[in-house]
Motif scaffolding. Structure first.
Motif, PDB file in Angstrom:
ATOM      1  N   THR A  49       0.883  -1.163   0.000  1.00 19.99           N
ATOM      2  CA  THR A  49       0.000   0.000   0.000  1.00 19.99           C
ATOM      3  C   THR A  49       0.918   1.210   0.000  1.00 19.99           C
ATOM      4  O   THR A  49       1.942   1.227   0.685  1.00 19.99           O
ATOM      5  N   TRP A  50       0.547   2.190  -0.785  1.00 13.82           N
ATOM      6  CA  TRP A  50       1.416   3.338  -1.009  1.00 13.82           C
ATOM      7  C   TRP A  50       0.745   4.625  -0.570  1.00 13.82           C
ATOM      8  O   TRP A  50      -0.453   4.811  -0.784  1.00 13.82           O
ATOM      9  N   ALA A  51       1.527   5.513  -0.021  1.00 16.24           N
ATOM     10  CA  ALA A  51       1.080   6.882   0.218  1.00 16.24           C
ATOM     11  C   ALA A  51       1.061   7.595  -1.132  1.00 16.24           C
ATOM     12  O   ALA A  51       1.717   7.164  -2.087  1.00 16.24           O
ATOM     13  N   SER A  52       0.329   8.662  -1.237  1.00 13.87           N
ATOM     14  CA  SER A  52       0.315   9.454  -2.471  1.00 13.87           C
ATOM     15  C   SER A  52       1.707  10.013  -2.738  1.00 13.87           C
ATOM     16  O   SER A  52       2.428  10.390  -1.810  1.00 13.87           O
ATOM     17  N   ALA A  53       2.048  10.062  -4.008  1.00 11.11           N
ATOM     18  CA  ALA A  53       3.348  10.603  -4.397  1.00 11.11           C
ATOM     19  C   ALA A  53       3.428  12.087  -4.066  1.00 11.11           C
ATOM     20  O   ALA A  53       2.439  12.817  -4.170  1.00 11.11           O
ATOM     21  N   SER A  54       4.622  12.496  -3.678  1.00 13.20           N
ATOM     22  CA  SER A  54       4.889  13.894  -3.369  1.00 13.20           C
ATOM     23  C   SER A  54       6.357  14.167  -3.660  1.00 13.20           C
ATOM     24  O   SER A  54       7.214  13.333  -3.358  1.00 13.20           O
ATOM     25  N   ALA A  55       6.644  15.292  -4.260  1.00 20.15           N
ATOM     26  CA  ALA A  55       8.028  15.682  -4.566  1.00 20.15           C
ATOM     27  C   ALA A  55       8.742  14.608  -5.381  1.00 20.15           C
ATOM     28  O   ALA A  55       9.915  14.315  -5.164  1.00 20.15           O
ATOM     29  N   ALA A  56       8.023  13.976  -6.323  1.00 17.80           N
ATOM     30  CA  ALA A  56       8.555  12.955  -7.236  1.00 17.80           C
ATOM     31  C   ALA A  56       9.031  11.699  -6.515  1.00 17.80           C
ATOM     32  O   ALA A  56       9.934  11.006  -6.969  1.00 17.80           O
ATOM     33  N   SER A  57       8.409  11.405  -5.377  1.00 16.93           N
ATOM     34  CA  SER A  57       8.749  10.210  -4.602  1.00 16.93           C
ATOM     35  C   SER A  57       7.466   9.596  -4.041  1.00 16.93           C
ATOM     36  O   SER A  57       6.500  10.304  -3.752  1.00 16.93           O
ATOM     37  N   LYS A  58       7.476   8.285  -3.916  1.00 13.86           N
ATOM     38  CA  LYS A  58       6.322   7.559  -3.397  1.00 13.86           C
ATOM     39  C   LYS A  58       6.845   6.487  -2.457  1.00 13.86           C
ATOM     40  O   LYS A  58       7.772   5.762  -2.788  1.00 13.86           O
ATOM     41  N   ALA A  59       6.267   6.368  -1.269  1.00 16.90           N
ATOM     42  CA  ALA A  59       6.730   5.410  -0.258  1.00 16.90           C
ATOM     43  C   ALA A  59       5.577   4.527   0.200  1.00 16.90           C
ATOM     44  O   ALA A  59       4.412   4.935   0.164  1.00 16.90           O
ATOM     45  N   THR A  60       5.925   3.339   0.645  1.00 12.96           N
ATOM     46  CA  THR A  60       4.907   2.453   1.195  1.00 12.96           C
ATOM     47  C   THR A  60       4.310   3.078   2.453  1.00 12.96           C
ATOM     48  O   THR A  60       4.997   3.782   3.201  1.00 12.96           O
ATOM     49  N   SER A  61       3.028   2.794   2.684  1.00 15.24           N
ATOM     50  CA  SER A  61       2.353   3.361   3.850  1.00 15.24           C
ATOM     51  C   SER A  61       2.053   2.321   4.923  1.00 15.24           C
ATOM     52  O   SER A  61       1.472   2.643   5.955  1.00 15.24           O
ATOM     53  N   ALA A  62       2.455   1.085   4.691  1.00 14.52           N
ATOM     54  CA  ALA A  62       2.284   0.015   5.680  1.00 14.52           C
ATOM     55  C   ALA A  62       3.477  -0.930   5.580  1.00 14.52           C
ATOM     56  O   ALA A  62       4.137  -1.011   4.532  1.00 14.52           O
ATOM     57  N   ASP A  63       3.764  -1.629   6.671  1.00 18.12           N
ATOM     58  CA  ASP A  63       4.849  -2.616   6.668  1.00 18.12           C
ATOM     59  C   ASP A  63       4.573  -3.705   5.643  1.00 18.12           C
ATOM     60  O   ASP A  63       3.419  -4.102   5.434  1.00 18.12           O
ATOM     61  N   LEU A  64       5.631  -4.198   5.013  1.00 16.79           N
ATOM     62  CA  LEU A  64       5.570  -5.402   4.197  1.00 16.79           C
ATOM     63  C   LEU A  64       6.207  -6.506   5.035  1.00 16.79           C
ATOM     64  O   LEU A  64       7.373  -6.377   5.437  1.00 16.79           O
ATOM     65  N   VAL A  65       5.464  -7.566   5.328  1.00 19.44           N
ATOM     66  CA  VAL A  65       5.935  -8.593   6.264  1.00 19.44           C
ATOM     67  C   VAL A  65       5.850  -9.974   5.626  1.00 19.44           C
ATOM     68  O   VAL A  65       4.789 -10.394   5.166  1.00 19.44           O
ATOM     69  N   TRP A  66       6.985 -10.661   5.615  1.00 17.52           N
ATOM     70  CA  TRP A  66       7.041 -12.052   5.208  1.00 17.52           C
ATOM     71  C   TRP A  66       7.296 -12.865   6.477  1.00 17.52           C
ATOM     72  O   TRP A  66       8.334 -12.703   7.117  1.00 17.52           O
ATOM     73  N   THR A  67       6.380 -13.724   6.833  1.00 13.32           N
ATOM     74  CA  THR A  67       6.487 -14.530   8.045  1.00 13.32           C
ATOM     75  C   THR A  67       6.939 -15.941   7.683  1.00 13.32           C
ATOM     76  O   THR A  67       6.388 -16.545   6.764  1.00 13.32           O
ATOM     77  N   GLY A  68       7.935 -16.458   8.393  1.00  7.52           N
ATOM     78  CA  GLY A  68       8.422 -17.818   8.155  1.00  7.52           C
ATOM     79  C   GLY A  68       9.032 -17.979   6.780  1.00  7.52           C
ATOM     80  O   GLY A  68       8.633 -18.867   6.019  1.00  7.52           O
ATOM     81  N   VAL A  69      10.009 -17.129   6.436  1.00  4.45           N
ATOM     82  CA  VAL A  69      10.606 -17.176   5.098  1.00  4.45           C
ATOM     83  C   VAL A  69      11.115 -18.574   4.771  1.00  4.45           C
ATOM     84  O   VAL A  69      11.515 -19.332   5.650  1.00  4.45           O
ATOM     85  N   ALA A  70      11.101 -18.887   3.479  1.00  2.00           N
ATOM     86  CA  ALA A  70      11.361 -20.250   3.016  1.00  2.00           C
ATOM     87  C   ALA A  70      12.831 -20.662   3.039  1.00  2.00           C
ATOM     88  O   ALA A  70      13.126 -21.848   3.065  1.00  2.00           O
ATOM     89  N   GLY A  71      13.771 -19.742   3.003  1.00  2.00           N
ATOM     90  CA  GLY A  71      15.170 -20.129   2.924  1.00  2.00           C
ATOM     91  C   GLY A  71      16.084 -19.186   3.665  1.00  2.00           C
ATOM     92  O   GLY A  71      15.690 -18.101   4.073  1.00  2.00           O
ATOM     93  N   SER A  72      17.327 -19.615   3.812  1.00  2.00           N
ATOM     94  CA  SER A  72      18.357 -18.786   4.442  1.00  2.00           C
ATOM     95  C   SER A  72      19.156 -18.109   3.334  1.00  2.00           C
ATOM     96  O   SER A  72      19.808 -18.789   2.526  1.00  2.00           O
ATOM     97  N   GLU A  73      19.091 -16.776   3.275  1.00  2.00           N
ATOM     98  CA  GLU A  73      19.729 -16.026   2.196  1.00  2.00           C
ATOM     99  C   GLU A  73      19.759 -14.539   2.532  1.00  2.00           C
ATOM    100  O   GLU A  73      19.272 -14.138   3.581  1.00  2.00           O
ATOM    101  N   ASP A  74      20.323 -13.734   1.638  1.00  2.00           N
ATOM    102  CA  ASP A  74      20.370 -12.275   1.797  1.00  2.00           C
ATOM    103  C   ASP A  74      19.459 -11.630   0.752  1.00  2.00           C
ATOM    104  O   ASP A  74      19.710 -11.749  -0.444  1.00  2.00           O
ATOM    105  N   PHE A  75      18.432 -10.937   1.200  1.00  2.00           N
ATOM    106  CA  PHE A  75      17.561 -10.206   0.286  1.00  2.00           C
ATOM    107  C   PHE A  75      18.233  -8.880  -0.059  1.00  2.00           C
ATOM    108  O   PHE A  75      18.561  -8.098   0.837  1.00  2.00           O
ATOM    109  N   THR A  76      18.439  -8.621  -1.351  1.00  2.00           N
ATOM    110  CA  THR A  76      19.130  -7.405  -1.777  1.00  2.00           C
ATOM    111  C   THR A  76      18.334  -6.565  -2.767  1.00  2.00           C
ATOM    112  O   THR A  76      18.672  -5.404  -2.992  1.00  2.00           O
ATOM    113  N   HIS A  77      17.321  -7.142  -3.400  1.00  2.00           N
ATOM    114  CA  HIS A  77      16.552  -6.462  -4.438  1.00  2.00           C
ATOM    115  C   HIS A  77      15.073  -6.818  -4.314  1.00  2.00           C
ATOM    116  O   HIS A  77      14.714  -7.806  -3.661  1.00  2.00           O
ATOM    117  N   PHE A  78      14.248  -6.032  -4.983  1.00  2.00           N
ATOM    118  CA  PHE A  78      12.825  -6.343  -5.083  1.00  2.00           C
ATOM    119  C   PHE A  78      12.375  -6.106  -6.516  1.00  2.00           C
ATOM    120  O   PHE A  78      13.039  -5.412  -7.292  1.00  2.00           O
TER     121      PHE A  78
END
Length: 121
Positions: A49-78
């Motif tokens: 869920t996103w807040a309205s864009a302002s000053a050419a930027s847009k940010a999430t408005s709620a936490d993104l939560v992954w519970t019980g991730v499937a593997g052991s690794e380093d998340f670096t990108h989306f």
């Protein structure tokens, strides 16, 4: 000569991008041109869920939560998608590398995932 969007156009474009490509997938490296490279073992996409864009930027408005991730690794990108599975790839970006162990909960706090566009100076 300055190049880039007007702030108004950037905000409009970002609001459209956020509503169209609202599903977030995790990666352990650059997702590539099609968004399919370096996919994380954790395959669940979370809807942002996103807040309205302002000053050419847009940010999430709620936490993104992954519970019980499937593997052991380093998340670096989306990557951004139009659906929870399959769908159309819309873009990608980086996140601060974060090592997780299988079974951990991984959270990107509200406001910490942002989209920006260049604005003409």
């Amino acid at each position: 000569m300055s190049v880039g969007f007007s702030t108004t156009a950037a905000n409009t474009a970002l609001d459209t991008l956020g509503s169209t490509y609202s599903w977030i997938k995790l990666h352990v490296g650059d997702p590539g041109a099609n968004g399919t490279a370096s996919a994380a073992t954790e395959t669940t996409r979370k809807q942002a869920t996103w807040a309205s864009a302002s000053a050419a930027s847009k940010a999430t408005s709620a936490d993104l939560v992954w519970t019980g991730v499937a593997g052991s690794e380093d998340f670096t990108h989306f990557s951004l998608w139009t659906a929870s599975t399959a769908g159309t790839f819309g873009g990608s970006g980086t996140i601060t590398a974060n090592a997780v162990t299988s079974g951990d909960t991984f959270t990107i706090p509200a406001g910490q995932l942002t989209l920006t566009l260049p604005v003409a100076a």
